[in-house]
Design a protein around this motif. Structure first.
Motif, PDB file in Angstrom:
ATOM      1  N   VAL A 261       0.871  -1.176   0.000  1.00  0.00           N
ATOM      2  CA  VAL A 261       0.000   0.000   0.000  1.00  0.00           C
ATOM      3  C   VAL A 261       0.909   1.227   0.000  1.00  0.00           C
ATOM      4  O   VAL A 261       1.696   1.422   0.926  1.00  0.00           O
ATOM      5  CB  VAL A 261      -0.946   0.016   1.219  1.00  0.00           C
ATOM      6  CG1 VAL A 261      -1.940   1.183   1.097  1.00  0.00           C
ATOM      7  CG2 VAL A 261      -1.695  -1.307   1.339  1.00  0.00           C
ATOM      8  N   GLY A 262       0.782   2.050  -1.060  1.00  0.00           N
ATOM      9  CA  GLY A 262       1.679   3.198  -1.252  1.00  0.00           C
ATOM     10  C   GLY A 262       2.570   2.913  -2.448  1.00  0.00           C
ATOM     11  O   GLY A 262       3.053   1.793  -2.617  1.00  0.00           O
TER      12      GLY A 262
ATOM     13  N   VAL B 281      10.326   6.299  -3.063  1.00  0.00           N
ATOM     14  CA  VAL B 281      11.305   5.935  -2.029  1.00  0.00           C
ATOM     15  C   VAL B 281      10.923   4.693  -1.243  1.00  0.00           C
ATOM     16  O   VAL B 281      11.783   4.038  -0.667  1.00  0.00           O
ATOM     17  CB  VAL B 281      11.610   7.093  -1.040  1.00  0.00           C
ATOM     18  CG1 VAL B 281      12.487   8.126  -1.683  1.00  0.00           C
ATOM     19  CG2 VAL B 281      10.351   7.695  -0.488  1.00  0.00           C
TER      20      VAL B 281
ATOM     21  N   HIS C 239      -2.821   2.248  -3.970  1.00  0.00           N
ATOM     22  CA  HIS C 239      -2.428   3.652  -3.765  1.00  0.00           C
ATOM     23  C   HIS C 239      -3.671   4.490  -3.577  1.00  0.00           C
ATOM     24  O   HIS C 239      -4.775   3.954  -3.425  1.00  0.00           O
ATOM     25  CB  HIS C 239      -1.579   4.128  -4.952  1.00  0.00           C
ATOM     26  CG  HIS C 239      -2.152   3.738  -6.268  1.00  0.00           C
ATOM     27  ND1 HIS C 239      -3.215   4.391  -6.819  1.00  0.00           N
ATOM     28  CD2 HIS C 239      -1.859   2.691  -7.085  1.00  0.00           C
ATOM     29  CE1 HIS C 239      -3.536   3.793  -7.950  1.00  0.00           C
ATOM     30  NE2 HIS C 239      -2.724   2.754  -8.137  1.00  0.00           N
ATOM     31  N   ARG C 240      -3.484   5.814  -3.616  1.00  0.00           N
ATOM     32  CA  ARG C 240      -4.612   6.692  -3.247  1.00  0.00           C
ATOM     33  C   ARG C 240      -5.800   6.581  -4.193  1.00  0.00           C
ATOM     34  O   ARG C 240      -6.895   7.000  -3.862  1.00  0.00           O
ATOM     35  CB  ARG C 240      -4.149   8.144  -3.098  1.00  0.00           C
ATOM     36  CG  ARG C 240      -3.675   8.803  -4.366  1.00  0.00           C
ATOM     37  CD  ARG C 240      -3.346  10.269  -4.119  1.00  0.00           C
ATOM     38  NE  ARG C 240      -2.019  10.460  -3.558  1.00  0.00           N
ATOM     39  CZ  ARG C 240      -1.800  10.954  -2.344  1.00  0.00           C
ATOM     40  NH1 ARG C 240      -2.799  11.309  -1.576  1.00  0.00           N
ATOM     41  NH2 ARG C 240      -0.557  11.112  -1.916  1.00  0.00           N
TER      42      ARG C 240
ATOM     43  N   ALA D 204       3.013   1.640   3.405  1.00  0.00           N
ATOM     44  CA  ALA D 204       3.907   2.809   3.433  1.00  0.00           C
ATOM     45  C   ALA D 204       3.142   4.009   2.895  1.00  0.00           C
ATOM     46  O   ALA D 204       3.291   4.398   1.737  1.00  0.00           O
ATOM     47  CB  ALA D 204       5.144   2.539   2.587  1.00  0.00           C
ATOM     48  N   VAL D 205       2.312   4.571   3.737  1.00  0.00           N
ATOM     49  CA  VAL D 205       1.381   5.598   3.295  1.00  0.00           C
ATOM     50  C   VAL D 205       1.505   6.888   4.118  1.00  0.00           C
ATOM     51  O   VAL D 205       1.494   7.992   3.575  1.00  0.00           O
ATOM     52  CB  VAL D 205      -0.068   5.059   3.396  1.00  0.00           C
ATOM     53  CG1 VAL D 205      -1.078   6.180   3.186  1.00  0.00           C
ATOM     54  CG2 VAL D 205      -0.295   3.960   2.375  1.00  0.00           C
TER      55      VAL D 205
ATOM     56  N   LEU E 110      -4.672   3.534   9.160  1.00  0.00           N
ATOM     57  CA  LEU E 110      -5.389   3.255   7.895  1.00  0.00           C
ATOM     58  C   LEU E 110      -5.767   1.769   7.786  1.00  0.00           C
ATOM     59  O   LEU E 110      -6.837   1.424   7.306  1.00  0.00           O
ATOM     60  CB  LEU E 110      -4.494   3.654   6.706  1.00  0.00           C
ATOM     61  CG  LEU E 110      -5.041   3.334   5.316  1.00  0.00           C
ATOM     62  CD1 LEU E 110      -6.194   4.278   4.960  1.00  0.00           C
ATOM     63  CD2 LEU E 110      -3.948   3.441   4.243  1.00  0.00           C
TER      64      LEU E 110
HETATM   65  P1  ADP Z   1       6.270   7.837   1.437  1.00  0.00           P
HETATM   66  O1  ADP Z   1       7.299   8.313   0.514  1.00  0.00           O
HETATM   67  O2  ADP Z   1       6.663   7.910   2.879  1.00  0.00           O
HETATM   68  O3  ADP Z   1       5.737   6.470   1.060  1.00  0.00           O
HETATM   69  P2  ADP Z   1       4.410   9.662   0.107  1.00  0.00           P
HETATM   70  O4  ADP Z   1       3.572  10.749   0.711  1.00  0.00           O
HETATM   71  O5  ADP Z   1       5.428  10.026  -0.892  1.00  0.00           O
HETATM   72  O6  ADP Z   1       5.032   8.859   1.355  1.00  0.00           O
HETATM   73  O7  ADP Z   1       3.466   8.586  -0.537  1.00  0.00           O
HETATM   74  C1  ADP Z   1       2.324   8.173   0.068  1.00  0.00           C
HETATM   75  C2  ADP Z   1       1.756   7.029  -0.746  1.00  0.00           C
HETATM   76  O8  ADP Z   1       0.589   6.581  -0.075  1.00  0.00           O
HETATM   77  C3  ADP Z   1       1.343   7.406  -2.154  1.00  0.00           C
HETATM   78  O9  ADP Z   1       1.794   6.416  -3.035  1.00  0.00           O
HETATM   79  C4  ADP Z   1      -0.197   7.399  -2.125  1.00  0.00           C
HETATM   80  O10 ADP Z   1      -0.762   6.949  -3.348  1.00  0.00           O
HETATM   81  C5  ADP Z   1      -0.484   6.401  -1.003  1.00  0.00           C
HETATM   82  N1  ADP Z   1      -1.765   6.702  -0.351  1.00  0.00           N
HETATM   83  C6  ADP Z   1      -2.160   7.867   0.170  1.00  0.00           C
HETATM   84  N2  ADP Z   1      -3.390   7.776   0.678  1.00  0.00           N
HETATM   85  C7  ADP Z   1      -3.804   6.504   0.484  1.00  0.00           C
HETATM   86  C8  ADP Z   1      -4.992   5.769   0.797  1.00  0.00           C
HETATM   87  N3  ADP Z   1      -6.013   6.335   1.421  1.00  0.00           N
HETATM   88  N4  ADP Z   1      -5.042   4.474   0.443  1.00  0.00           N
HETATM   89  C9  ADP Z   1      -4.006   3.892  -0.181  1.00  0.00           C
HETATM   90  N5  ADP Z   1      -2.861   4.517  -0.490  1.00  0.00           N
HETATM   91  C10 ADP Z   1      -2.758   5.812  -0.175  1.00  0.00           C
END
Ligand code: ADP
Length: 297
Positions: A163-164, A168, A188-189, A207-208, A213
């Protein structure tokens, strides 16, 4: 009972290895040195950077914190990175986020000398990782795999959900899991039904950066859950993305926050710095041997 997958023991053993290698390099006159570039007033970032610096010191690695202040421009940060890239005494470079609003992060990542890119931030490092060529992997992503290995959990043939999809953490973790023969789903989002993407996974990596969540609905019975999220609260607590109370008893294993992925990440950054110092030393030597050879023919 959910088993706790702590990172302290692994972090200590990685740091011990790095410290032995750092001592060997010091004996031949090479003092591994890490430079951390930061440009923020954020207190939790400052705390994290100080913790890297003190771990470096304990490992026999010099660490310079280059604090450019919260008003630094992209150009100031870029020229600092380029300068460090040319400095023969600096072997590893980390660009710490967050950076001032409006900073061109992509341009800055490209300014990190790939030979010193100990946190795998330059697109060249990421490209090499995807192409399965030697490169420094982003330390957090590598820490996830190292923790699985350390606790005897093999991704081979397993299903995994990440997730994410950040460059990085999420994206490199997904690649590393595929390289370890897992079948991987990336959420992802824009994933409309998050639980549908995660609830069948044998291994779930999150990693979100959204505390809590992940709840029991997102987790398969007995799944291994790796919580990469660290959100600092105003009162100094560190919160993971997984609701540890909700998933307790359902997950087979869960990394704690703090004390899971975090310490392993820091240890790997130090380990990468010592590796980079060794590689750079070997390269300088072979260049000088070659120069001597050329001048003698
Ligand atoms: P990091 O680099 O620490 O992983 P970022 O802010 O760069 O943090 O990335 C956050 C990630 O989390 C993004 O890929 C985004 O798509 C994902 N994300 C954000 N909100 C949600 C959500 N509600 N459900 C799933 N994934 C999410």
């Amino acid at each position: 009972m959910t088993r706790s997958l702590g990172g302290a023991e692994l972090a200590t053993s990685i740091r011990n290895d790095a410290s032995v290698a750092a001592a060997a390099l010091s004996e031949i006159g090479v003092r591994p040195k890490l430079a951390v570039v930061q440009a923020t007033d954020d207190e939790s970032t400052a705390w994290y950077v100080r913790s890297i610096a003190s771990a470096a010191k304990r490992t026999g690695i010099l660490c310079d914190i280059v604090d450019l202040g919260a008003a630094a421009s992209t150009e100031q940060i870029r020229s600092t990175l380029v300068e460090l890239g040319h400095d023969p005494d600096v072997h590893g470079i980390i660009l710490q986020t967050p950076l001032p609003d409006g900073t061109d992060l992509d341009a800055l990542r490209e300014a990190i000398n790939p030979a010193k890119d100990v946190d795998g931030a330059n697109p060249v490092s990421l490209g090499r990782l995807v192409a399965r060529q030697p490169a420094f992997a982003p330390a957090t992503a590598q820490a996830v795999i190292a923790l699985l290995d350390h606790h005897g959990i093999s991704p081979h043939g397993r299903t995994a959900a990440v997730v994410g999809r950040s460059t990085v953490v999420g994206s490199p973790v997904a690649h590393l899991l595929v390289q370890r023969n897992a079948t991987v789903t990336v959420c992802h989002r824009h994933t409309t039904d998050l639980a549908a993407g995660t609830r069948d996974a044998d291994i779930l990596v999150v990693a979100v950066g959204i505390p809590g969540l992940i709840t029991a609905d997102h987790v398969a019975d007995g799944a291994v859950v790796i919580d990469v999220g660290t959100t600092a609260t105003a009162d100094g607590q560190l919160l993971g993305d997984v609701d540890a109370v909700a998933v307790d008893g359902r997950a087979g294993a869960l990394t704690p926050v703090p004390g899971g992925v975090g310490p392993v990440t820091t240890a790997l950054l130090l380990n990468h710095t010592v590796d980079a110092a060794g590689t750079q030393y070997a390269q300088t030597r072979s260049e000088s041997v070659l120069a001597g050879f050329r001048s003698s023919v």
